[in-house]
Motif scaffolding. Sequence first.
Motif, PDB file in Angstrom:
ATOM      1  N   ASN A 272     -19.719  -3.091 -43.944  1.00 18.78           N
ATOM      2  CA  ASN A 272     -18.497  -2.321 -43.683  1.00 18.78           C
ATOM      3  C   ASN A 272     -17.260  -3.150 -43.984  1.00 18.78           C
ATOM      4  N   GLN A 274     -17.055  -5.758 -45.916  1.00 22.66           N
ATOM      5  CA  GLN A 274     -17.010  -6.050 -47.339  1.00 22.66           C
ATOM      6  C   GLN A 274     -16.357  -4.896 -48.107  1.00 22.66           C
ATOM      7  N   ALA A 275     -16.674  -3.668 -47.694  1.00 23.15           N
ATOM      8  CA  ALA A 275     -16.103  -2.505 -48.360  1.00 23.15           C
ATOM      9  C   ALA A 275     -14.638  -2.300 -47.999  1.00 23.15           C
ATOM     10  N   ASN A 278     -12.693  -5.293 -49.491  1.00 19.86           N
ATOM     11  CA  ASN A 278     -13.013  -5.633 -50.889  1.00 19.86           C
ATOM     12  C   ASN A 278     -13.318  -7.107 -51.051  1.00 19.86           C
TER      13      ASN A 278
END
Length: 280
Positions: A272, A274-275, A278
Amino acid sequence: MIIDAHTHTFPEKIAAKVIAQLQDKAKSRAYTEATDAALQVSMKEAGIDCSVLLPVMTSPAQVEKLNSLAIEKNTSFHETGIFSLGGMHPDYESYREELARIKAAGITGIKLHPAYQNVDLDDIRFLRIIERAAELELAVVIHAGWDIGIMHHNFSSVDHICTVLKEIAPPKFVLAHLGSWKDWDAVETTLAGENVYMDTAFVLGNYEPPDGITVPPEDTKMLSDAQFLRIVKKHGEDKILFATDSPWGHQKRTLEHLRTLGIDGENILGANAQAVYNIP
């Protein structure tokens, strides 16, 4: 990849002084020396692959300097595991240009701290910053709820947060401290399930006062395991980010605590964040 989505460090020459002042103000123990090197040691002990730094700008004069430092830190991310967001102060006049500058330099989000910046979250000065960040597809993470060292006024209450959601509805809006520190009943009834992300920084169990400072045991209590799990279930594991608030949260102990509660999936522990941020 395990990602701690909420950490803080300071330059080595001032870290000891700053931590001493903050420990005294918050009556809460720091578990590292709050330098990049100390954070890396803590990460290794905990088995954490990446820590996200959230810089706090307490004056407009700090904005460009601290954002430039964040840009510089990220050039060595693959060696250090430390990934920095930027920040903004509500009284910084050229916020539109500065947010565009850090976006172009690879910064993927900003931290806002209404309590330390002495401005309510739903003030127009914050609203316009959040709106501009959304235009640039920058994530916005806020200190949500009471601040442990500033308990005379809640600058980022659930009501303030609801105003932001009504006025702007930023797509990547992260509420630190599981939605609103020390106001988790309102989080459970009002915010859980909304289109926001929440991190787990400094919410579980009890906090520890520093040596030599006495705090009534009832004051050190934070969120119960049972309520934590109810909020996570209602909100959805796809919108929860593992975070510790290091140095104020112990990275290894926090990760172990979550695992005892059955929180061990890749979404909360890393995917989560990482998304949302970014992270490369």
